[in-house]
Design a protein around this motif. Structure first.
Motif, PDB file in Angstrom:
ATOM      1  N   ALA A   9       7.724   4.995   4.673  1.00 40.82           N
ATOM      2  CA  ALA A   9       8.190   3.783   3.982  1.00 40.82           C
ATOM      3  C   ALA A   9       9.250   4.127   2.941  1.00 40.82           C
ATOM      4  O   ALA A   9       9.242   5.224   2.374  1.00 40.82           O
ATOM      5  N   CYS A  13       8.978   0.900  -2.118  1.00 45.67           N
ATOM      6  CA  CYS A  13       8.041  -0.135  -1.676  1.00 45.67           C
ATOM      7  C   CYS A  13       6.794  -0.207  -2.546  1.00 45.67           C
ATOM      8  O   CYS A  13       6.408  -1.281  -3.010  1.00 45.67           O
ATOM      9  N   LEU A 171       6.388  -6.300   0.333  1.00 40.98           N
ATOM     10  CA  LEU A 171       6.333  -5.272   1.383  1.00 40.98           C
ATOM     11  C   LEU A 171       6.756  -5.792   2.742  1.00 40.98           C
ATOM     12  O   LEU A 171       6.646  -5.078   3.735  1.00 40.98           O
ATOM     13  N   ALA A 174       9.041  -3.585   4.744  1.00 38.89           N
ATOM     14  CA  ALA A 174       8.639  -2.189   4.955  1.00 38.89           C
ATOM     15  C   ALA A 174       8.372  -1.833   6.417  1.00 38.89           C
ATOM     16  O   ALA A 174       8.805  -0.772   6.881  1.00 38.89           O
TER      17      ALA A 174
END
Length: 479
Positions: A9, A13, A171, A174
């Motif tokens: 990721a 994030c 998120l 992501a």
């Protein structure tokens, strides 16, 4: 699995969910229990009744399942939230979501789960072991490729859409970034000694082969998604426990070899051979005779003390205010040598003799050491990876070891053996042989009586007895 996803990721994030850039972490939910060491207050990704994400999930279920009554819709949402929560002990302060897909994996990370500011980097450990076994690309990219490319058979479409909604707004981007990174992800900065290629019977090689098979040979489409996820977790936790045991064994054998008279080639060969017989499994033995607890304790205590001694010998020291050069070169200096471990041992012996130092007492003390310092954490890591995690200590189907009073015995859960045996087959629906399974178990450091293995395989429906088959006995894959 969550940490493998987080390792790909974008760095920003997790910090998006930290108020003011703090370090409270992310977790699926927090229970009303206190646990020593949990010093941070994590962000909970499980929505509460009536909040925005709860209502978004409810909307998805309304559309996908045709639910019309508000009370039925709320019950359905709570059922989904409960169902994806991973099993955990009653005393656990924090819970996790089962990582059925990338979005579910991102519902927690290691700071939130452990309650520590700087917990162990599990993804790094998994990647290291995967690379040591000759794994291609990375373990994380293999996992992402499997779940991202899977068909819809293993998990209902409505559940997929609902879980996507569970992901906090910060998120949402992501998963796509993780998929993109997984296509580029290569092993970087990981130590992989060339000499390890000569010894393919190690937990690292078993892990690389099994992980690659599970992630790229159609297993995810042949199984319910939760079952596939459980198998992935089983393979990873087994590799971590067995990998550390092997490392401790090798460390103590090499340190003992510094003061032994046997030639370096034979010393290394015997050490590698003994690494296939660290844990014994024979159902004919009584509990006390089958106890492997002392073996694990000895490996951890002596192995960690020997690693500390090696580190000390390979670093400069100060005596009476004068810096003295290292006694020996570190093993990593020989990583690019084809027969590097043998050459390191030969060079280390020569350097010790040339220095005039007598390290026999230091070696003896390391080989008689008790568990202390980092060894305690290592022991806990190994035991947590391999021991039954269930509350009653009997229902963890993916455990290798179980507690029996004051004893610890090899007593694999049914699914542990099913998963390990199935990974001996090249694809779902294929047949493996007893010789393949024995090879896998030896790589994991297990010495198993054939009568025990045949009886368990028959009990679990993986084979039928054939007294003349021996190592050619056929084993059916679990799917």
């Amino acid at each position: 699995m969550s940490e493998l996803a987080w390792s790909l990721a974008p760095p920003h994030c997790a910090s998006k969910l930290d108020e003011g850039g703090g370090t409270k972490g992310i977790v699926y939910s927090v229970r009303n229990v206190t646990k020593p060491g949990n010093r941070v207050d994590p962000f909970q990704t499980r929505p509460k009744m009536g909040d925005e994400r709860f209502l978004e999930v409810a909307s998805v279920l309304e559309q996908q399942l045709g639910i019309r009554k508000a009370e039925d819709r709320d019950v359905a949402v709570r059922c989904l939230l409960d169902d994806i929560e991973a099993p955990t002990s009653r005393n656990s302060a924090r819970t996790t979501a089962t990582p059925l897909m990338i979005e579910a994996a991102l519902l927690q990370e290691r700071r939130g789960v452990t309650g520590k500011d700087n917990p162990a980097n599990i993804a790094r450990i998994v990647e290291q072991m995967y690379a040591l076994g000759g794994g291609s690309r990375s373990a994380a990219s293999q996992w992402v490729g499997a779940v991202n490319g899977a068909g819809q058979g293993g998990i209902p479409a409505w559940a997929v859409e609902a879980i996507k909604v569970l992901l906090p707004t910060d998120l949402k981007d992501a998963p796509a970034a993780i998929v993109e990174k997984s296509t580029q992800s290569l092993k970087t900065g990981i130590r992989v000694p060339r000499w390890l290629e000569q010894y393919p019977s190690t937990p690292f090689h078993w892990f690389a082969e099994s992980w690659g098979n599970l992630c790229s040979s159609g297993w995810i489409d042949a199984m319910p998604r939760r079952r596939w996820t459980d198998w992935a977790s089983c393979i990873a936790r087994t590799a971590i426990g067995a990998g550390f045991l092997f490392e401790m064994h090798l460390a103590r054998r090499m340190v003992a070899g510094l003061v032994a008279e046997r030639n370096p080639e034979k010393t290394v060969s015997i050490a590698m051979d003994e690494g296939n017989r660290l844990l014994a499994w024979d159902d004919r033995h009584g509990t006390s005779e089958a106890d492997v607890g002392p073996t694990i304790n000895r490996l951890v205590a002596e192995g960690s003390a020997c690693l500390e001694l090696l580190d000390r010998l390979a670093k400069p020291s100060v005596e009476d205010g004068v810096e003295k050069p290292p006694v020996i070169r570190p093993p990593c200096d020989f990583d690019d040598v084809e027969n590097g471990l043998v050459e390191w041992l030969r060079a280390a012996r020569g350097a010790i003799e040339e220095s005039g130092q007598n390290i026999a007492q230091d070696v003896a003390e390391a080989l008689e050491a008790d568990i202390s310092g980092g060894g305690k954490n290592l022991k806990e890591t190994i035991r947590y990876s391999l021991l039954d995690r269930s509350e009653n200590k009997k229902s963890d189907l993916y455990a290798l070891l179980r507690g029996a009073g004051r004893f610890t015995v090899v007593e694999p859960g049914q699914e542990w053996l099913v998963a390990v045996a199935s990974m001996c087959a090249s694809k779902p629906g294929r047949i493996a042989r007893m010789a393949d399974l024995q090879k896998s178990l030896r790589a994991l450091g297990m010495e198993v009586a054939q009568s025990t293995l045949v009886a368990r395989l028959e009990r679990f429906g993986l084979t039928r007895s054939s007294h003349d088959a021996d190592e050619a006995l056929e084993i059916r894959a679990g799917f």
